[in-house]
Each structure stands twice: as structure tokens, then as C-alpha cells.
Design a protein around this motif. Structure first.
Motif, PDB file in Angstrom:
ATOM      1  N   PRO A 110       0.730  -1.143   0.021  1.00  0.00           N
ATOM      2  CA  PRO A 110       0.164  -0.013   0.153  1.00  0.00           C
ATOM      3  C   PRO A 110       0.897   1.261   0.025  1.00  0.00           C
ATOM      4  O   PRO A 110       2.078   1.182   0.510  1.00  0.00           O
ATOM      5  CB  PRO A 110      -0.826  -0.100   1.263  1.00  0.00           C
ATOM      6  N   PRO A 111       0.342   2.389  -0.609  1.00  0.00           N
ATOM      7  CA  PRO A 111       1.110   3.464  -0.812  1.00  0.00           C
ATOM      8  C   PRO A 111       1.422   4.280   0.543  1.00  0.00           C
ATOM      9  O   PRO A 111       0.650   4.538   1.333  1.00  0.00           O
ATOM     10  CB  PRO A 111       0.505   4.510  -1.694  1.00  0.00           C
ATOM     11  N   ILE A 112       2.474   4.860   0.611  1.00  0.00           N
ATOM     12  CA  ILE A 112       3.066   5.894   1.518  1.00  0.00           C
ATOM     13  C   ILE A 112       2.655   7.205   0.594  1.00  0.00           C
ATOM     14  O   ILE A 112       3.282   7.135  -0.419  1.00  0.00           O
ATOM     15  CB  ILE A 112       4.269   5.842   1.753  1.00  0.00           C
ATOM     16  N   VAL A 113       1.924   8.013   1.241  1.00  0.00           N
ATOM     17  CA  VAL A 113       1.389   9.112   0.624  1.00  0.00           C
ATOM     18  C   VAL A 113       1.927  10.351   1.375  1.00  0.00           C
ATOM     19  O   VAL A 113       2.060  10.650   2.515  1.00  0.00           O
ATOM     20  CB  VAL A 113      -0.162   9.171   0.750  1.00  0.00           C
ATOM     21  N   ALA A 114       2.515  11.370   0.505  1.00  0.00           N
ATOM     22  CA  ALA A 114       3.087  12.561   1.037  1.00  0.00           C
ATOM     23  C   ALA A 114       2.135  13.612   0.154  1.00  0.00           C
ATOM     24  O   ALA A 114       1.686  13.536  -0.897  1.00  0.00           O
ATOM     25  CB  ALA A 114       4.593  12.872   0.461  1.00  0.00           C
ATOM     26  N   ARG A 115       1.806  14.690   1.017  1.00  0.00           N
ATOM     27  CA  ARG A 115       0.938  15.849   0.596  1.00  0.00           C
ATOM     28  C   ARG A 115       1.778  17.147   1.127  1.00  0.00           C
ATOM     29  O   ARG A 115       1.882  17.175   2.355  1.00  0.00           O
ATOM     30  CB  ARG A 115      -0.338  15.796   0.966  1.00  0.00           C
ATOM     31  N   CYS A 116       1.898  17.928   0.269  1.00  0.00           N
ATOM     32  CA  CYS A 116       2.334  19.474   0.862  1.00  0.00           C
ATOM     33  C   CYS A 116       1.168  20.275   0.882  1.00  0.00           C
ATOM     34  O   CYS A 116       0.208  20.272  -0.110  1.00  0.00           O
ATOM     35  CB  CYS A 116       3.304  19.922  -0.451  1.00  0.00           C
ATOM     36  N   GLY A 117       1.390  21.395   1.528  1.00  0.00           N
ATOM     37  CA  GLY A 117       0.285  22.312   1.726  1.00  0.00           C
ATOM     38  C   GLY A 117      -0.612  22.306   2.928  1.00  0.00           C
ATOM     39  O   GLY A 117      -1.419  23.158   3.163  1.00  0.00           O
ATOM     40  N   LYS A 118      -0.056  21.404   3.788  1.00  0.00           N
ATOM     41  CA  LYS A 118      -0.872  21.406   5.165  1.00  0.00           C
ATOM     42  C   LYS A 118      -0.585  22.601   6.028  1.00  0.00           C
ATOM     43  O   LYS A 118       0.488  22.960   6.234  1.00  0.00           O
ATOM     44  CB  LYS A 118      -0.501  20.296   5.886  1.00  0.00           C
ATOM     45  N   THR A 119      -1.632  23.018   6.721  1.00  0.00           N
ATOM     46  CA  THR A 119      -1.406  24.142   7.881  1.00  0.00           C
ATOM     47  C   THR A 119      -0.687  23.537   8.749  1.00  0.00           C
ATOM     48  O   THR A 119      -0.488  22.500   9.462  1.00  0.00           O
ATOM     49  CB  THR A 119      -2.842  24.498   8.610  1.00  0.00           C
ATOM     50  N   PRO A 120       0.509  24.099   8.906  1.00  0.00           N
ATOM     51  CA  PRO A 120       1.574  23.924  10.091  1.00  0.00           C
ATOM     52  C   PRO A 120       1.067  23.381  11.449  1.00  0.00           C
ATOM     53  O   PRO A 120       0.018  24.314  11.933  1.00  0.00           O
ATOM     54  CB  PRO A 120       2.708  24.879  10.294  1.00  0.00           C
ATOM     55  N   PRO A 121       1.472  22.367  12.032  1.00  0.00           N
ATOM     56  CA  PRO A 121       0.970  22.234  13.465  1.00  0.00           C
ATOM     57  C   PRO A 121       1.353  23.006  14.536  1.00  0.00           C
ATOM     58  O   PRO A 121       2.652  23.813  14.244  1.00  0.00           O
ATOM     59  CB  PRO A 121       1.682  20.765  13.857  1.00  0.00           C
ATOM     60  N   GLY A 122       0.523  23.324  15.569  1.00  0.00           N
ATOM     61  CA  GLY A 122       1.139  24.203  16.609  1.00  0.00           C
ATOM     62  C   GLY A 122       1.527  23.437  17.370  1.00  0.00           C
ATOM     63  O   GLY A 122       2.004  22.327  17.380  1.00  0.00           O
ATOM     64  N   PRO A 123       1.786  23.887  19.017  1.00  0.00           N
ATOM     65  CA  PRO A 123       2.454  22.966  20.009  1.00  0.00           C
ATOM     66  C   PRO A 123       1.572  21.820  20.022  1.00  0.00           C
ATOM     67  O   PRO A 123       0.395  21.860  19.838  1.00  0.00           O
ATOM     68  CB  PRO A 123       2.391  23.837  21.190  1.00  0.00           C
ATOM     69  N   THR A 124       2.404  20.963  20.226  1.00  0.00           N
ATOM     70  CA  THR A 124       1.425  19.255  20.477  1.00  0.00           C
ATOM     71  C   THR A 124       2.260  18.530  21.527  1.00  0.00           C
ATOM     72  O   THR A 124       3.491  18.846  21.846  1.00  0.00           O
ATOM     73  CB  THR A 124       1.476  18.635  19.204  1.00  0.00           C
ATOM     74  N   GLU A 125       1.622  17.343  22.030  1.00  0.00           N
ATOM     75  CA  GLU A 125       2.497  16.726  22.939  1.00  0.00           C
ATOM     76  C   GLU A 125       2.684  15.531  22.237  1.00  0.00           C
ATOM     77  O   GLU A 125       3.289  14.398  22.800  1.00  0.00           O
ATOM     78  CB  GLU A 125       1.378  16.208  23.938  1.00  0.00           C
ATOM     79  N   ASP A 126       2.584  15.241  20.828  1.00  0.00           N
ATOM     80  CA  ASP A 126       2.884  14.069  20.028  1.00  0.00           C
ATOM     81  C   ASP A 126       4.466  14.373  19.675  1.00  0.00           C
ATOM     82  O   ASP A 126       4.933  15.572  19.931  1.00  0.00           O
ATOM     83  CB  ASP A 126       2.361  14.258  18.662  1.00  0.00           C
ATOM     84  N   PRO A 127       5.231  13.311  19.703  1.00  0.00           N
ATOM     85  CA  PRO A 127       6.606  13.269  19.695  1.00  0.00           C
ATOM     86  C   PRO A 127       7.022  14.246  18.290  1.00  0.00           C
ATOM     87  O   PRO A 127       6.397  13.971  17.399  1.00  0.00           O
ATOM     88  CB  PRO A 127       7.227  11.898  19.346  1.00  0.00           C
TER      89      PRO A 127
END
Length: 159
Positions: free
Chosen positions: A76-93
Motif C-alpha cells: 500500500p502507498p506511502i502518501v506525501a502531501r504538501c500544503g498542510k497548515t503547520p502544526p502548533g504546539p503538541t504533545e505528540d513526539p
């Protein structure tokens, strides 16, 4: 480390129900994905010119969208997409891979890696059948580095 589990159907089903990524092919070889609104921006065009030919040992796939800001590799494909709104502060690594900061969000059906500190952001979806380690991310370094990191860096301190 805190890892968020998002309750979602598998990636292929998510796209059928909402404007997210569609990993089922249109025809036999094409991969469908919904582009982000900024996917045709000059920044994403620069990224698209440097999408890698391969990701690890996975060959590029044809995409069934009219956007160069979307690319796919493997089955199955690894998918890359450009144009996403940048994430803000997060608790994710947040991890540094060869000078590019990525936020890793664990999903029920894989891992979503999103560039941190760059606008627009680049998202890479790695299905759970692949190792979710950031081993896939170095392939995207040259493309992502065309977008300057002006919005901050990953913190080196994790709880």
C-alpha cells in the motif's frame, strides 16, 4: 512520550467518508489523495520538483489527482502531501531527521508525520504494514528543505 491514538477507519476507508487521503486506486495503479488547499502554492511546487523517485525501496506510484503537491510510493502507498497548515504546539513526539523536524502522530492504521516549523507543512502518511519508525523520512529531506524553517524547532525535552 505521549502518543495520540485517533479512532479512524483504515486509511482507505477514511478517504471514502471524508476529504482525507484515499489510498484505493482509481484504475489499477493510480493512488487518489485529496490535495491540501495550498498544494499548488509556489512553496509546494518547489517541494514537488524534488519528490524522491523512491522512498526506501518503494517505487513511485501514479496519483489520480490533478496536483503535483501529492505523491505516493509503494503498495500500500506511502502518501506525501504538501500544503498542510503547520502544526502548533503538541504533545505528540517531535523528532529531528537529518535537520528536518517532524511531528509523529500515531493513527490506528499507521503513522502521520508532519513537518514542524515550516509553512506550508508537508504530511507523510505511512500505513501500519510498514515500520512506523522515521526511517522513511530521509527521502523527503531535499524536498522539504525548500521550505524555510521559520516557525520554530522541535523541543529537545520530552515528558
Amino acid at each position: 512520550m505521549h502518543r495520540r491514538r485517533v479512532l479512524r477507519p483504515p486509511l482507505a476507508l477514511t478517504a471514502l467518508a471524508a476529504p482525507a487521503v484515499l489510498l484505493a486506486g482509481c484504475g489499477q495503479d493510480a493512488v487518489r489523495a485529496t490535495p491540501f488547499e495550498q498544494s499548488e502554492s509556489p512553496a509546494c511546487q518547489a517541494v514537488a520538483e524534488l519528490w524522491p523517485a523512491t522512498v526506501g525501496d518503494l517505487a513511485g506510484r501514479i496519483t489520480a489527482v490533478q496536483s503535483t503537491g501529492v505523491a505516493a510510493w509503494g503498495d500500500p502507498p506511502i502518501v506525501a502531501r504538501c500544503g498542510k497548515t503547520p502544526p502548533g504546539p503538541t504533545e505528540d513526539p517531535c523528532i529531528d531527521v537529518d535537520g528536518v523536524d517532524w511531528v509523529a502522530t500515531e493513527l490506528d492504521d499507521g503513522t502521520m508525520f508532519t513537518t514542524y516549523g515550516r509553512s506550508p507543512a508537508v504530511e507523510v502518511l505511512v500505513p501500519e504494514v510498514y515500520d512506523s519508525a522515521p526511517m522513511w523520512l530521509p527521502a523527503f529531506g531535499d524536498a522539504v528543505e525548500t521550505i524555510p524553517q521559520t516557525l520554530g524547532e522541535c523541543s529537545s525535552v520530552f515528558d
